[in-house]
Design an enzyme around this catalytic site. Structure first.
Site, PDB file in Angstrom:
ATOM      1  N   ASN A  48       4.008  -3.395  -2.593  1.00  0.00           N
ATOM      2  CA  ASN A  48       3.003  -2.505  -1.346  1.00  0.00           C
ATOM      3  C   ASN A  48       3.833  -2.234  -0.270  1.00  0.00           C
ATOM      4  OD1 ASN A  48       0.773  -2.585  -3.170  1.00  0.00           O
ATOM      5  ND2 ASN A  48       0.207  -4.573  -2.362  1.00  0.00           N
ATOM      6  N   HIS A 134     -12.700  -3.300  -2.269  1.00  0.00           N
ATOM      7  CA  HIS A 134     -11.646  -4.521  -2.690  1.00  0.00           C
ATOM      8  C   HIS A 134     -12.604  -5.811  -2.764  1.00  0.00           C
ATOM      9  CE1 HIS A 134      -8.451  -7.537  -1.784  1.00  0.00           C
ATOM     10  NE2 HIS A 134      -7.774  -6.681  -2.228  1.00  0.00           N
ATOM     11  N   GLU A 178     -13.023   2.143   1.289  1.00  0.00           N
ATOM     12  CA  GLU A 178     -11.398   2.100   1.823  1.00  0.00           C
ATOM     13  C   GLU A 178     -10.913   3.401   1.862  1.00  0.00           C
ATOM     14  OE1 GLU A 178      -9.302  -0.034  -1.475  1.00  0.00           O
ATOM     15  OE2 GLU A 178     -11.136  -1.611  -1.481  1.00  0.00           O
ATOM     16  N   SER A 182      -7.145   0.768  -3.505  1.00  0.00           N
ATOM     17  CA  SER A 182      -6.047   0.267  -3.613  1.00  0.00           C
ATOM     18  C   SER A 182      -5.685   0.202  -5.239  1.00  0.00           C
ATOM     19  CB  SER A 182      -6.360  -1.467  -3.394  1.00  0.00           C
ATOM     20  OG  SER A 182      -7.409  -1.704  -4.157  1.00  0.00           O
ATOM     21  N   ASP A 207     -11.646  -0.033   5.340  1.00  0.00           N
ATOM     22  CA  ASP A 207     -10.229  -0.838   5.138  1.00  0.00           C
ATOM     23  C   ASP A 207      -9.204   0.148   4.949  1.00  0.00           C
ATOM     24  OD1 ASP A 207      -8.441  -2.415   3.954  1.00  0.00           O
ATOM     25  OD2 ASP A 207      -9.919  -3.790   2.775  1.00  0.00           O
ATOM     26  N   HIS A 210      -4.087   0.413   2.419  1.00  0.00           N
ATOM     27  CA  HIS A 210      -3.135   1.223   1.685  1.00  0.00           C
ATOM     28  C   HIS A 210      -2.920   2.476   2.410  1.00  0.00           C
ATOM     29  CE1 HIS A 210      -2.534  -1.693  -1.394  1.00  0.00           C
ATOM     30  NE2 HIS A 210      -3.795  -2.111  -1.117  1.00  0.00           N
ATOM     31  N   LYS A 230       0.906  -4.674   3.988  1.00  0.00           N
ATOM     32  CA  LYS A 230       1.459  -3.372   2.840  1.00  0.00           C
ATOM     33  C   LYS A 230       2.663  -2.650   3.671  1.00  0.00           C
ATOM     34  CE  LYS A 230      -1.920  -5.236   0.307  1.00  0.00           C
ATOM     35  NZ  LYS A 230      -3.302  -4.894   0.308  1.00  0.00           N
TER      36      LYS A 230
END
Ligand SMILES: *Cc1c(COP(=O)(O)O)cnc(C)c1O
Length: 373
Positions: A48, A134, A178, A182, A207, A210, A230
């Protein structure tokens, strides 16, 4: 055999029978997308470290210098003596990044979610979360004791239906999603979700694990958490929000109060990384264009630096990963419980440091192995 050893043995057997028993493998990552495993070198499509900042000389130098000035460990939690001066700088940078009044850095992204969500929500409250969030968001929700319902992935209509039916029955309402998913690499409709949240007197928390450093979200949630592990290439979590909420977290988030502050070197490294992200926007563009090239070659959808190749059964995904290893590519098979049953996949992540020729060799290998749809 002691009772828990007995239990462990049984459970490990079950996992083995399912082909899901796992073990750590020593892997030495190098600068760039290269790594060495069992004495052999591979190009990794599973890190990542999207911008290659984990090994960037300026980031390493910032960490080194903090290490010499402040030592290896923080010595205590932040409310005791662990709040070394480097925090102020990083938190000011993050608030500016996310357009919020304030920010707070906390041990890790995992620790942030399991600390912030229970600090905000309790048994008379309602949490609505995307079906694919997640594991650490789910753990945070469980710890909070709030009523919890999932809506279908990015399903705004179902979210609105839940708000309509349930919102009035609870005191506070938190919506969780998110920015970039992810395991799927697709994006949440943050703008529409924020509008819905406001319409129903709820709070939206995203979140951005990423997305940070790669993709600007189309709108800013009320609470934005994320990680430096990440694209920032280091370690540590953060939350950006109003001054009031940040002060509230400082007083109530248990993972912040009862856990030792991050090592000074990591805080300094994160600040150096964030500055580099802004100074070199071409890095994120390169990671994204690498992902786009890969997706185009295979006819896949691409939204971020993560592109999944769906394979279905666990065994197909593990065999595919093994086949690609033989071609010199490390791509981990992602299987349940990280993803829903029957959706095992190869999850490719793209870095600014991959070369076009590596990506084309990879797509050719995928076609040769008969893995392309
Ligand atoms: C990686 C990840 C986390 C955890 O962050 P760490 O800092 O590695 O603990 C949280 N949420 C999502 C969506 C992640 O991908």
């Amino acid at each position: 055999m002691p009772p828990l050893d007995n239990k462990a043995e049984k459970r490990l057997k079950e996992l083995e029978n399912l082909g899901r028993r796992r073990a750590f493998e020593p892997i030495a990552r190098e600068d760039g997308a290269l790594l060495t495993m069992k004495g052999k070198r591979y190009i990794s499509f599973s890190c990542n470290d999207y911008l290659g900042l984990s090994h960037h000389p300026e980031v390493v130098k910032a960490a080194e210098s903090a290490l010499h000035t402040y030592g290896v460990g923080a010595g205590a939690s932040r409310l005791v003596t662990g709040s070394h001066p480097l925090y102020t700088e990083l938190e000011a940078l993050m608030a500016k990044e996310k357009g919020t009044e304030a920010a707070c850095v906390i041990g890790s992204g995992y620790l942030a979610n399991i600390s912030l969500i229970p600090a905000l929500m309790g048994k008379d409250d309602l949490i609505l979360a995307d079906r694919l969030v997640h594991a650490c968001i789910v753990d945070g929700i469980r710890l909070s004791g709030a009523a919890f319902f999932r809506f279908g992935h990015n399903d705004l209509a179902q979210l609105e239906k839940q708000l309509k039916e349930k919102r009035a029955l609870y005191r506070e309402c938190l919506i969780l999603t998110e920015t970039v998913f992810s395991m799927d690499g697709d994006l949440a409709p943050v703008k529409a979700m924020k509008e819905l949240a406001e319409q129903y007197d709820a709070t939206l928390m995203t979140d951005d694990a990423h997305g940070f450093g790669i993709i600007e979200p189309e709108a800013r949630a009320h609470i934005q958490m994320g990680t430096f592990s990440k694209a920032a290439g280091g370690y540590g979590g953060y939350v950006c929000a109003s001054r009031k909420l940040i002060d509230y977290f400082t007083n109530t988030a248990r993972g912040l109060i009862f856990s030792t502050a991050l090592p000074p070197s990591l805080v300094a490294a994160a600040a150096a990384s964030v500055r580099l992200m802004r100074k070199h926007p071409g890095l994120a563009r390169q990671a994204l264009s690498n992902a786009r090239l890969f997706a185009k070659e295979l006819g896949l959808m691409q939204y971020s630096a993560i592109v999944p190749l769906m394979l279905g059964e666990d065994a197909r995904a593990t065999q595919a990963a093994e086949a690609l290893l033989k071609h010199g590519f490390l791509v981990r098979a992602i299987r349940p419980p990280a993803v829903p049953e029957g959706t095992a996949r190869l999850r490719f992540t793209f870095s600014a440091q991959h070369r076009e020729e590596d990506i084309l060799r990879l797509t050719q290998a995928i076609k040769d192995e008969g893995l392309a749809a």
